[in-house]
Design a protein around this motif. Structure first.
Motif, PDB file in Angstrom:
ATOM      1  N   GLN A 137       0.680  20.546  49.127  1.00 41.65           N
ATOM      2  CA  GLN A 137       1.874  20.282  49.318  1.00 41.65           C
ATOM      3  C   GLN A 137       2.344  20.360  50.841  1.00 41.65           C
ATOM      4  OE1 GLN A 137       3.951  19.681  46.744  1.00 41.65           O
ATOM      5  NE2 GLN A 137       1.868  19.961  45.852  1.00 41.65           N
ATOM      6  N   GLU A 138       1.620  21.085  51.805  1.00 42.09           N
ATOM      7  CA  GLU A 138       1.815  21.081  53.184  1.00 42.09           C
ATOM      8  C   GLU A 138       1.000  19.876  53.799  1.00 42.09           C
ATOM      9  OE1 GLU A 138       0.639  24.070  56.797  1.00 42.09           O
ATOM     10  OE2 GLU A 138      -0.838  24.196  55.096  1.00 42.09           O
ATOM     11  N   PHE A 139       0.264  19.211  53.252  1.00 43.57           N
ATOM     12  CA  PHE A 139      -0.349  17.881  53.712  1.00 43.57           C
ATOM     13  C   PHE A 139       0.836  17.022  53.267  1.00 43.57           C
ATOM     14  CE2 PHE A 139      -2.321  13.758  53.076  1.00 43.57           C
ATOM     15  CZ  PHE A 139      -3.138  13.698  53.923  1.00 43.57           C
ATOM     16  N   ALA A 140       1.337  17.006  52.159  1.00 43.00           N
ATOM     17  CA  ALA A 140       2.220  15.913  51.640  1.00 43.00           C
ATOM     18  C   ALA A 140       3.527  16.065  52.598  1.00 43.00           C
ATOM     19  CB  ALA A 140       3.064  16.174  50.301  1.00 43.00           C
ATOM     20  N   SER A 141       3.822  17.151  53.297  1.00 42.96           N
ATOM     21  CA  SER A 141       5.173  17.495  54.190  1.00 42.96           C
ATOM     22  C   SER A 141       4.564  16.895  55.414  1.00 42.96           C
ATOM     23  CB  SER A 141       5.432  18.972  54.279  1.00 42.96           C
ATOM     24  OG  SER A 141       4.325  19.506  55.208  1.00 42.96           O
ATOM     25  N   TRP A 142       3.390  16.707  55.855  1.00 42.96           N
ATOM     26  CA  TRP A 142       2.920  15.986  57.161  1.00 42.96           C
ATOM     27  C   TRP A 142       3.218  14.600  57.072  1.00 42.96           C
ATOM     28  CZ3 TRP A 142      -2.061  19.297  57.112  1.00 42.96           C
ATOM     29  CH2 TRP A 142      -1.885  20.562  57.661  1.00 42.96           C
ATOM     30  N   VAL A 143       2.732  14.105  55.795  1.00 46.79           N
ATOM     31  CA  VAL A 143       2.962  12.657  55.547  1.00 46.79           C
ATOM     32  C   VAL A 143       4.417  12.338  55.596  1.00 46.79           C
ATOM     33  CG1 VAL A 143       2.375  10.858  54.239  1.00 46.79           C
ATOM     34  CG2 VAL A 143       0.658  12.609  54.310  1.00 46.79           C
ATOM     35  N   ALA A 144       5.152  12.962  54.981  1.00 43.87           N
ATOM     36  CA  ALA A 144       6.728  12.731  54.738  1.00 43.87           C
ATOM     37  C   ALA A 144       7.285  12.743  55.965  1.00 43.87           C
ATOM     38  CB  ALA A 144       7.359  13.733  53.766  1.00 43.87           C
ATOM     39  N   ALA A 145       6.836  13.519  56.782  1.00 42.51           N
ATOM     40  CA  ALA A 145       7.524  13.878  58.182  1.00 42.51           C
ATOM     41  C   ALA A 145       7.144  12.879  59.278  1.00 42.51           C
ATOM     42  CB  ALA A 145       7.322  15.216  58.830  1.00 42.51           C
ATOM     43  N   ASP A 146       6.127  12.103  58.937  1.00 42.26           N
ATOM     44  CA  ASP A 146       5.382  10.934  59.913  1.00 42.26           C
ATOM     45  C   ASP A 146       6.061   9.579  59.483  1.00 42.26           C
ATOM     46  OD1 ASP A 146       3.758   9.032  61.351  1.00 42.26           O
ATOM     47  OD2 ASP A 146       2.440  10.710  61.886  1.00 42.26           O
ATOM     48  N   ASP A 147       6.858   8.937  60.415  1.00 45.42           N
ATOM     49  CA  ASP A 147       7.380   7.526  60.053  1.00 45.42           C
ATOM     50  C   ASP A 147       6.501   6.443  59.699  1.00 45.42           C
ATOM     51  OD1 ASP A 147       9.810   8.725  60.189  1.00 45.42           O
ATOM     52  OD2 ASP A 147      10.176   8.156  62.327  1.00 45.42           O
ATOM     53  N   ARG A 148       5.314   6.691  60.079  1.00 43.72           N
ATOM     54  CA  ARG A 148       4.264   5.675  59.866  1.00 43.72           C
ATOM     55  C   ARG A 148       3.697   5.551  58.528  1.00 43.72           C
ATOM     56  NH1 ARG A 148      -0.117   7.508  64.280  1.00 43.72           N
ATOM     57  NH2 ARG A 148       0.852   9.508  63.615  1.00 43.72           N
ATOM     58  N   PHE A 149       3.863   6.603  57.861  1.00 45.56           N
ATOM     59  CA  PHE A 149       3.377   6.736  56.594  1.00 45.56           C
ATOM     60  C   PHE A 149       4.507   6.942  55.656  1.00 45.56           C
ATOM     61  CE2 PHE A 149      -0.016   8.353  59.317  1.00 45.56           C
ATOM     62  CZ  PHE A 149      -0.978   7.993  58.699  1.00 45.56           C
ATOM     63  N   GLU A 150       3.898   6.725  54.210  1.00 44.72           N
ATOM     64  CA  GLU A 150       4.908   6.918  52.986  1.00 44.72           C
ATOM     65  C   GLU A 150       4.046   7.361  51.986  1.00 44.72           C
ATOM     66  OE1 GLU A 150       6.533   3.603  51.317  1.00 44.72           O
ATOM     67  OE2 GLU A 150       4.826   2.298  51.877  1.00 44.72           O
ATOM     68  N   LEU A 151       4.627   8.266  51.024  1.00 44.44           N
ATOM     69  CA  LEU A 151       4.045   8.726  49.869  1.00 44.44           C
ATOM     70  C   LEU A 151       4.532   7.735  48.723  1.00 44.44           C
ATOM     71  CD1 LEU A 151       5.508  12.608  50.463  1.00 44.44           C
ATOM     72  CD2 LEU A 151       3.069  11.647  50.437  1.00 44.44           C
ATOM     73  N   LEU A 152       3.680   7.641  47.983  1.00 42.56           N
ATOM     74  CA  LEU A 152       3.803   6.407  46.709  1.00 42.56           C
ATOM     75  C   LEU A 152       3.887   7.309  45.497  1.00 42.56           C
ATOM     76  CD1 LEU A 152       1.742   3.372  47.845  1.00 42.56           C
ATOM     77  CD2 LEU A 152       4.022   3.990  48.191  1.00 42.56           C
ATOM     78  N   ALA A 153       3.566   8.557  45.372  1.00 41.93           N
ATOM     79  CA  ALA A 153       3.715   9.290  43.859  1.00 41.93           C
ATOM     80  C   ALA A 153       4.241  10.493  43.969  1.00 41.93           C
ATOM     81  CB  ALA A 153       2.096   8.974  43.345  1.00 41.93           C
ATOM     82  N   PRO A 154       4.699  11.111  42.894  1.00 45.33           N
ATOM     83  CA  PRO A 154       4.782  12.490  42.902  1.00 45.33           C
ATOM     84  C   PRO A 154       3.540  13.308  43.091  1.00 45.33           C
ATOM     85  CG  PRO A 154       5.949  11.511  41.002  1.00 45.33           C
ATOM     86  CD  PRO A 154       5.065  10.401  41.541  1.00 45.33           C
ATOM     87  N   HIS A 155       3.793  14.566  43.608  1.00 43.74           N
ATOM     88  CA  HIS A 155       2.387  15.345  44.024  1.00 43.74           C
ATOM     89  C   HIS A 155       2.685  16.733  43.421  1.00 43.74           C
ATOM     90  CE1 HIS A 155       4.826  16.404  47.559  1.00 43.74           C
ATOM     91  NE2 HIS A 155       5.117  15.174  47.557  1.00 43.74           N
ATOM     92  N   PRO A 156       2.890  17.150  42.355  1.00 40.88           N
ATOM     93  CA  PRO A 156       2.996  18.639  42.331  1.00 40.88           C
ATOM     94  C   PRO A 156       1.811  19.459  42.074  1.00 40.88           C
ATOM     95  CG  PRO A 156       3.146  17.258  39.912  1.00 40.88           C
ATOM     96  CD  PRO A 156       3.012  16.187  41.288  1.00 40.88           C
ATOM     97  N   LEU A 157       0.806  18.644  41.979  1.00 39.10           N
ATOM     98  CA  LEU A 157      -0.329  19.432  41.977  1.00 39.10           C
ATOM     99  C   LEU A 157      -1.280  19.544  43.296  1.00 39.10           C
ATOM    100  CD1 LEU A 157      -1.637  18.880  38.326  1.00 39.10           C
ATOM    101  CD2 LEU A 157      -0.148  20.846  39.295  1.00 39.10           C
TER     102      LEU A 157
END
Length: 471
Positions: free
Chosen positions: A387-407
């Motif tokens: 979840q912490e890693f996903a928050s870094w990805v979401a906060a960086d405009d160069r990247f995008e998340l492509l799927a839910p990540h509950p685990l």
């Protein structure tokens, strides 16, 4: 003639092997995660012919260091984030060593009662830890068994499904091209297609159902339409496979809805929770198993994310009659009083091979060493890191998340596109500092950050992000 290794020699070399493994775990972080050898390098370093005379075991250990270790991709490295984790742990390794030392064949209860009864008991324990429905316990009509992998689980589920839907005719008459169909999400693991091939249905029998663009879970309405189309064509629905934690994206299918549709048409519902299922040791993640009470079979892999070295797939059936009916063959040389009494389980009837290792020992050792509390802590820690890693990805405009990540799986990409995303993966993997793999989501190349290594800590995830996000 070279003598057998004596007990004293075994003690001496055994200590050296244990020391080697312990040293490996102490130093694995200093090694490049991905093997750096070229194709053929390992074979070129080995003698072209086998030795004529026996060699001392020191020579084996020397070549392990000098020849084989450079060709190892270190799955136990704390910065291995590719595929899914392949956990090992001290108690599991020692349990496996004990199984190797005993060298029993657990094909029948009679060939080693402890091998059978411990496995039955440990699978009941494990079902309790995951809060699986009572139908999967050995005290009723169902029960659990350890398969090699989720691929084997998919195959035996299909074989049991064919037995049930055909009334046992498939064992006598074969399956026949075009007579039966299998249904699963387009995100489901390739093992389902392989099961169709091995069982003789052929890949054309597999229907890959499109997923919801938002959740990436299979769409029940499209499953229903596919089944109804087949029924009108005279094709019999045999098996529906639901995913809890699809390989590419971690997607979780609506198991209960799929069960309703499958059972309406007499099909078997198998749940493949190979990676994600073990998360249910923590009560807050048990929602992933919603609807599993209506499944005919279910599997999850302690050898992925629960500290138990490969191979160890936990597979349960709600009613073992179809499984045993499909796979039981009893030649005269296997007949014995215990089997004839009907009072015992013979696990040879629960999977494809006749022979079987004492795999339950390592899972038993893991559950006893860590306890439910330790297993919950293991899973929770990795989910928090993801979840912490996903928050870094979401906060960086160069990247995008492509799927839910509950685990503990994060699927992401560079907004710059496929070529840039692939180049990033090649750059970080070639560095030797980490390893991750890719998938395709809605036609887009994406990277998979699978967090779950036994030795992985926050600092390893932070270092991975620094490397991924650096220009």
């Amino acid at each position: 003639m070279t003598a057998h290794m004596t007990p004293d020699e075994f003690r001496r070399y055994g200590r050296e092997v244990i020391d080697w493994i312990a040293d490996y775990y102490e130093n694995v972080e200093s090694l490049p995660v991905l093997s750096q050898v070229a194709p053929g390098d390992i074979r070129a370093a080995l003698p072209s012919d086998p030795p004529e005379h026996g060699e001392p075991f020191e020579a084996v250990l020397r070549d392990l260091d000098d020849v084989l270790l450079p060709g190892i991709t270190h799955w136990q490295h704390p910065s291995f984030f590719g595929f899914f984790p392949a956990n090992a742990s001290g108690p599991a390794i020692l349990g496996d060593l004990l199984a190797s030392g005993l060298g029993v064949q657990g094909m029948l209860w009679a060939t080693s009662p402890s091998a059978t009864e411990l496995e039955t008991h440990v699978l009941d324990w494990f079902a309790t830890l995951l809060d699986l429905p009572s139908t999967f316990r050995s005290s009723g009509s169902g029960g659990g068994v350890i398969q090699h992998s989720a691929s084997d689980a998919a195959l035996v589920a299909l074989i049991a499904a064919l037995h049930r839907v055909s009334g046992g005719r498939t064992e006598r008459e074969g399956v026949g091209s075009g007579r039966y169909a299998v249904y699963t999400s387009e995100q489901t693991h390739s093992s389902v297609e392989k099961a169709c091939r091995v069982a003789g249905l052929g890949a054309d029998a597999l229907r890959k159902i499109p997923v919801d663009p938002a959740t990436l879970a299979v769409q029940p309405t499209l499953l229903r339409e596919a089944i109804e189309t087949d029924v009108r064509r005279g094709v019999t629905p045999a098996l529906v496979v639901a995913s809890i934690g699809a390989t590419g994206t971690g997607a979780i299918d609506p198991v209960g809805e799929l069960a309703d549709i499958a059972h309406q048409h007499g099909a078997w519902l198998h749940v493949d929770a190979a990676w994600a299922g073990v998360a249910a040791v923590a009560p807050e993640f048990r929602w992933i198993n919603d609807g599993v009470g209506r499944a005919d079979s279910y599997c999850t892999n302690p050898h992925k994310w629960l500290l138990t070295n490969f191979d160890c797939d936990a597979f349960w059936v709600a009613d073992r009659a179809a499984l045993v009916g499909a796979l039981s063959i009893l030649p005269e040389y296997l007949r014995n009083a215990a089997t004839e009494s009907g009072a015992v389980i013979d696990y040879r009837d629960w999977h494809v091979p006749l022979g079987r290792r004492f795999r339950a020992l390592k899972l038993w050792a893991v559950i006893r060493w860590y306890g439910a509390e330790g297993l919950r802590e293991h899973v929770r820690g990795h989910v928090a890191l993801a979840q912490e890693f996903a928050s870094w990805v979401a906060a960086d405009d160069r990247f995008e998340l492509l799927a839910p990540h509950p685990l503990a799986l994060v699927t992401f990409r560079l907004r710059a596109g496929d070529e840039a995303t692939r180049a990033l993966m090649e750059r970080v993997n070639s560095s030797g500092e980490l390893y991750l793999t890719h998938t395709v989501v809605d036609g887009k190349v994406a990277l998979r950050m699978a967090i779950g290594g036994t030795l992985t800590e926050s600092r390893h995830v932070q270092a991975a992000w620094q490397l991924l996000s650096s220009p």
